[in-house]
Design a protein around this motif. Sequence first.
Motif: not given
Length: 74
Positions: A12-24
């Motif tokens: 979950c945390w890895e998927a969240r981090d990947a999504y937020y990296k895309c947003l960033d």
Amino acid sequence: MDPPNRTQRQRCWEARDAYYKCLDSLKVNTPGEEGGKCAEEVAAFSKACAASWVEHFNRKRVFDIKQAAALRGG
């Protein structure tokens, strides 16, 4: 329903981090305002995490960004 185990939380945390990296990379602060440009990442995030976690993390992201801006004075 059992709470997620360590491996599930890590996914979950890895998927969240990947999504937020895309947003960033798009300079988008609020999840959902990326116009579908992070569709793969948001789908993985939604699949890997409980809906309540997704909602929590998204609210926390917005709060943390606003708080950091306020502390910087702008």
